[in-house]
Design a protein around this motif. Sequence first.
Motif, mmCIF file in Angstrom:
data_model
loop_
_atom_site.group_PDB
_atom_site.id
_atom_site.type_symbol
_atom_site.label_atom_id
_atom_site.label_comp_id
_atom_site.label_asym_id
_atom_site.label_seq_id
_atom_site.Cartn_x
_atom_site.Cartn_y
_atom_site.Cartn_z
ATOM 1 N N ASN A 120 26.450 98.043 37.207
ATOM 2 C CA ASN A 120 26.142 96.945 37.849
ATOM 3 C C ASN A 120 24.913 96.880 38.669
ATOM 4 N N VAL A 121 23.888 97.232 38.004
ATOM 5 C CA VAL A 121 22.468 97.659 38.467
ATOM 6 C C VAL A 121 21.713 96.151 38.867
ATOM 7 N N ASP A 122 21.011 96.183 39.994
ATOM 8 C CA ASP A 122 20.222 95.029 40.138
ATOM 9 C C ASP A 122 18.683 95.331 40.158
ATOM 10 N N LEU A 123 17.763 94.865 39.497
ATOM 11 C CA LEU A 123 16.478 95.201 39.635
ATOM 12 C C LEU A 123 15.559 94.141 39.955
ATOM 13 N N LYS A 124 14.997 94.445 41.223
ATOM 14 C CA LYS A 124 14.032 93.415 41.733
ATOM 15 C C LYS A 124 12.502 93.816 41.607
ATOM 16 N N LEU A 125 11.747 93.557 40.518
ATOM 17 C CA LEU A 125 10.639 93.989 40.204
ATOM 18 C C LEU A 125 9.306 93.513 40.828
ATOM 19 N N PRO A 126 8.799 93.948 41.522
ATOM 20 C CA PRO A 126 7.534 93.301 42.357
ATOM 21 C C PRO A 126 6.592 93.305 41.249
ATOM 22 N N LEU A 127 5.832 91.997 41.196
ATOM 23 C CA LEU A 127 4.724 91.780 40.193
ATOM 24 C C LEU A 127 3.421 92.006 40.566
ATOM 25 N N ASP B 28 14.127 104.830 41.317
ATOM 26 C CA ASP B 28 14.710 106.218 40.938
ATOM 27 C C ASP B 28 16.098 106.005 40.547
ATOM 28 N N LEU B 29 16.358 106.277 39.293
ATOM 29 C CA LEU B 29 17.686 106.139 38.891
ATOM 30 C C LEU B 29 18.410 107.595 38.766
ATOM 31 N N GLY B 30 19.764 107.612 38.971
ATOM 32 C CA GLY B 30 20.505 108.784 39.091
ATOM 33 C C GLY B 30 21.886 108.700 39.469
ATOM 34 N N PRO B 31 22.358 109.559 40.356
ATOM 35 C CA PRO B 31 21.715 110.719 40.601
ATOM 36 C C PRO B 31 21.646 111.736 39.569
ATOM 37 N N GLU B 32 22.715 111.836 38.597
ATOM 38 C CA GLU B 32 22.620 112.601 37.505
ATOM 39 C C GLU B 32 22.371 111.964 36.242
ATOM 40 N N GLY B 33 22.691 112.566 34.950
ATOM 41 C CA GLY B 33 22.485 111.896 33.662
ATOM 42 C C GLY B 33 24.093 111.462 33.412
ATOM 43 N N GLY B 34 23.946 110.766 32.168
ATOM 44 C CA GLY B 34 25.228 110.108 31.618
ATOM 45 C C GLY B 34 26.264 109.460 32.511
ATOM 46 N N LYS B 35 27.387 109.906 32.599
ATOM 47 C CA LYS B 35 28.360 109.004 33.500
ATOM 48 C C LYS B 35 28.066 109.164 34.860
ATOM 49 N N ILE C 245 18.951 104.892 42.923
ATOM 50 C CA ILE C 245 19.544 105.668 44.119
ATOM 51 C C ILE C 245 18.383 105.726 45.234
ATOM 52 N N ALA C 246 17.185 105.286 44.805
ATOM 53 C CA ALA C 246 15.877 105.122 45.580
ATOM 54 C C ALA C 246 14.941 104.164 45.381
ATOM 55 N N GLN C 247 14.256 103.715 46.095
ATOM 56 C CA GLN C 247 13.114 102.662 45.482
ATOM 57 C C GLN C 247 12.101 102.551 46.556
ATOM 58 N N GLY C 248 10.814 102.042 46.308
ATOM 59 C CA GLY C 248 10.038 101.940 47.193
ATOM 60 C C GLY C 248 8.572 102.686 47.024
ATOM 61 N N THR C 249 7.555 102.896 47.776
ATOM 62 C CA THR C 249 6.385 103.699 47.416
ATOM 63 C C THR C 249 6.911 105.133 47.255
ATOM 64 N N PRO C 250 5.699 106.045 46.437
ATOM 65 C CA PRO C 250 6.040 107.422 46.650
ATOM 66 C C PRO C 250 6.230 107.998 47.827
ATOM 67 N N ILE D 137 9.557 110.461 48.846
ATOM 68 C CA ILE D 137 9.657 111.656 49.206
ATOM 69 C C ILE D 137 10.755 111.908 50.326
ATOM 70 N N ASN D 138 10.757 110.912 51.251
ATOM 71 C CA ASN D 138 11.575 110.892 52.435
ATOM 72 C C ASN D 138 12.984 110.541 52.052
ATOM 73 N N ASN D 139 13.448 109.958 50.893
ATOM 74 C CA ASN D 139 14.729 109.860 50.519
ATOM 75 C C ASN D 139 15.548 111.171 50.069
ATOM 76 N N SER D 140 16.322 111.442 50.924
ATOM 77 C CA SER D 140 17.147 112.785 50.396
ATOM 78 C C SER D 140 17.837 112.699 49.276
ATOM 79 N N LEU D 141 18.201 111.374 48.702
ATOM 80 C CA LEU D 141 19.201 111.223 47.515
ATOM 81 C C LEU D 141 18.306 111.441 46.190
ATOM 82 N N SER D 142 16.801 111.386 46.330
ATOM 83 C CA SER D 142 16.170 111.305 45.394
ATOM 84 C C SER D 142 15.631 112.905 44.887
ATOM 85 N N LEU D 143 16.229 113.094 43.631
ATOM 86 C CA LEU D 143 15.739 114.387 43.067
ATOM 87 C C LEU D 143 14.274 114.618 42.857
#
Length: 943
Positions: free
Chosen positions: A628-635, A905-912, A918-923, A927-933
């Motif tokens: 049920n992903v929502d993507l808000k893409l900045p143009l 950044d999608l995840g946290p793992e692959g498949g199911k 799990i994270a979105q924003g500037t690089p 980097i400061n998001n602990s959930l992002s591999l």
Amino acid sequence: MPPDTDLYIEVIGAREHNLKNIDLKFPRNKLIVFTGLSGSGKSSLAFDTIYAEGQRRYMESFSAYARHFIGEMKRPEVDKIEGLSPVISIEQKSVNKNPRSTVGTITEINDFLRLLYARVGEAYSFLSGEKMVKYTEEQIIETIIQKFEKKKIVILAPVIKARKGHYRELFQHVVKTGFTKVRIDGEITEIKSGMQLDRYKIHDIEVVIDRIEPEMGNKHRIAESVKTALKTGKGNMMLLANENNEIFHFSKFMMDPVSGLSYDEPQPNTFSFNSPYGACQRCDGLGFISDIDIDTIIPDKTKSIISGAILPLGEMRDNWTFSQLKALAKKYKFSLSEPISLLSEKVIDIILNGSDEKFDVEYIFSSGQKQIFQTTFKGITNMLMNAFGEKGNENMTEWAEEYMTIKVCPDCNGNRLKPESLHYKIYDKNISQLSRMNIEELYKWITKLEKNLSERQNLIAAEIIKEISVRLNFLLSVGLGYLNLDNPARTLSGGEAQRIRLATQIGSKLEEVLYILDEPSIGLHPRDNEKLIDSLKSLRDIGNTVIVVEHDKDMMKQSDFVVDIGPYAGKSGGKIIFAGNTSEFIKTDTLTSGYINGHLRIEIPEKRRKGNGKFLEINGCTGNNLKNVDLKLPLGMFVCVTGVSGSGKSTLINETLHPVLSQYLYKSHKKPLKYKKISGVENIDKVIKIDQSPIGRTPRSNPSTYVGFFTEIRNLFAQLPEAKIRGYKAGRFSFNVKGGRCEVCQGGGMRVIEMNFLPDVEIPCENCMGKRYNRETLEVRYKGKSISDVLDMTVDEAVDFFENIPAVNRKIIALSEAGLGYITLGQSSTTISGGEAQRVKIATELAKVGTGNTLYILDEPTTGLHFEDIKKLLKLLHRFVDNGNTVLVIEHNLDVVKVADYIFDLGPEGGKAGGNIIAQGTPEQIINNSLSLTGKFLMHEFK
């Protein structure tokens, strides 16, 4: 053979493609990286020279007679290769487009699972859910005596089960074998002369073998009756208890004691969706069926039939189908001119599905003659299904396909197998449930299996379980734990397909082999890259030489030996810049080593773009593993989508967002995966996907024809005084049509000489000497150059040559800026790599006059690109964004990720375990998001 060939492999005088007569000596049983700029000659040396020679030597071991059927291989342009081992190439190409080919079939894990279920699977009835039982004759006799002692019973032999027919011959045969009574549809009847049944009704027929009261004294008679019943019933028999007319079933095969359903003895092909013994009969083992999509047949219900509401028929005209519809309207009292939405359900059903009722149709022939036919109407959907199934008529099939959709098979629910095959279970799972687990889950299940089997089952299954475990472990070791066994091969990326082959090779445990791999790190998240490198090292450690054509920093650092080819690409490449140990390579000052030792780098931008304030938003994406992903893409920004392999990046962008936008902007027929809604489409006017697919399938396609400036060049030549005097038009300067081309080679420039028992030889045409055109055409010159000379120019040479022709120069400059200055204008598209093809497409877009509201989508554009090429690519992509457009890139390469304005950044793992943003924003925010591999690895780029 020189003694050091046991330690080294030596290539002497390699001249294939752009290689400059090079010599190379590299050690055996080491991990060796071939690196260098894109187009420098890496693949020419690794695949077109070393691998091709290994293959040719293997082919030469066959007799001349066998080679005639197998096909010969051309000798590569090399003087000699000493110490060459048997060669296995593991390339990026996709495995198989066949829908029957899956991860399970490629890795052979399916074969072992089928064997496992055939030997230790426990059968259950798909009718009652009861566990199936199997009796010996002795067990049946003992059961009858114990359970029915001194009770009246009838022993029956089933001969017909739920089938239509009159069965006159069957009754005659029964009488001849000495029996006088049968049980028909539950009633015992004496067979009479000439007796037959209603042939259109479904019947059950059993032969009455004996009527008896069982006891120990008549055991012999019971045994004979049971033997006869099993023989007549082909292994099955029934017992009717006279007291309450209850039926009991017995069988020498697997049988449901409640319903009497029996299964044949299971074999491995019982569990194969590629075998008629196991495949679902409705979908033939594919798991899906093609069905008519009513919404595409009648997309607009406000229209009338006359104005084209039924899309396959179009607007009203004089033909047989519309004559039938007029007659239907008259018969069922509706109008063809009223909107479809006002017609009754019954009428719409008849129009779509037809009717068996006959009616009169008046048809007027072209001569004006009228004739009345009495006919039935088969319906639009049946008409389309007939067209779809029509063999030998591709146009009709393609036309019908436009109105069809792929649906999950309703009989097997996408499981591909027959009901009985799906009701064999081991540890509460059927074989289809195992195929739908990801590799990681399946490995855990198989390791627990031994504890959950009986002693007898373990004795039979031990070796099979071991083989399955080993293969699954190899797939895990190359970072493919997120795949399922039933993933179709056609959905695998080139990198995934290559790693599956790699896992298979590791499992084969071959020694003294030379493996050549083409960028195995493609599509791998930095986290999985370490696993891949360990796998390659294990392949080396068992006694093999591993050559990897690669641009990855980590792969180079952990290799034993590096060969750097360059210094540049195309004609300016093809030389060995460095060949030696990795530790020495890092200390050198080549274009490649500069990026490894930190002397050169792709700089992080000082500030990130803020975008234009507009967004493109898609909500409720649930395709594949998306949750049920929502993507808000900045143009108006450079946006990167990252995440571990299998986390859902391609599902979200390539299979959901891109098809949705294509439907809105271009009325595309491609269906997106499930989503709830999309908004902000008005903020873009174009969506362009730039991938690495070839720019042409034939040698006649080239960069000048693809980008579109060859037409202007031909027009330029046609405007020259000499061309006008001779009456030459632009078509005269095309190598694809008669007139100006050489007719001996038909404008190809090369001729294929068939050598019968030797390989076919491709030589320059003796008439035009490879120039493609006839002598008269080549006499027309611009600035002293013929049309053939122009096609042989490199892009950089052509920039200066056409500086005064803006229409041509603008497009050629775009190719040069894309880093393709080394390719020739007429270079065959079949010799252009995936990375080069992608940059040709980018150059084509750059050459166009943009609107500034375009969304460009790229999937792993750095595939096959050197660090320096990535720098050039990023420069081009930033130009798109600076012009007001949006660039959306799916990428693992940290050099690209770190320069993005915004990251999802999608995840946290692959498949199911994936399918979430799990994270979105500037690089910096990632980097400061602990959930992002991705953030953990990206941090190193900022140090």
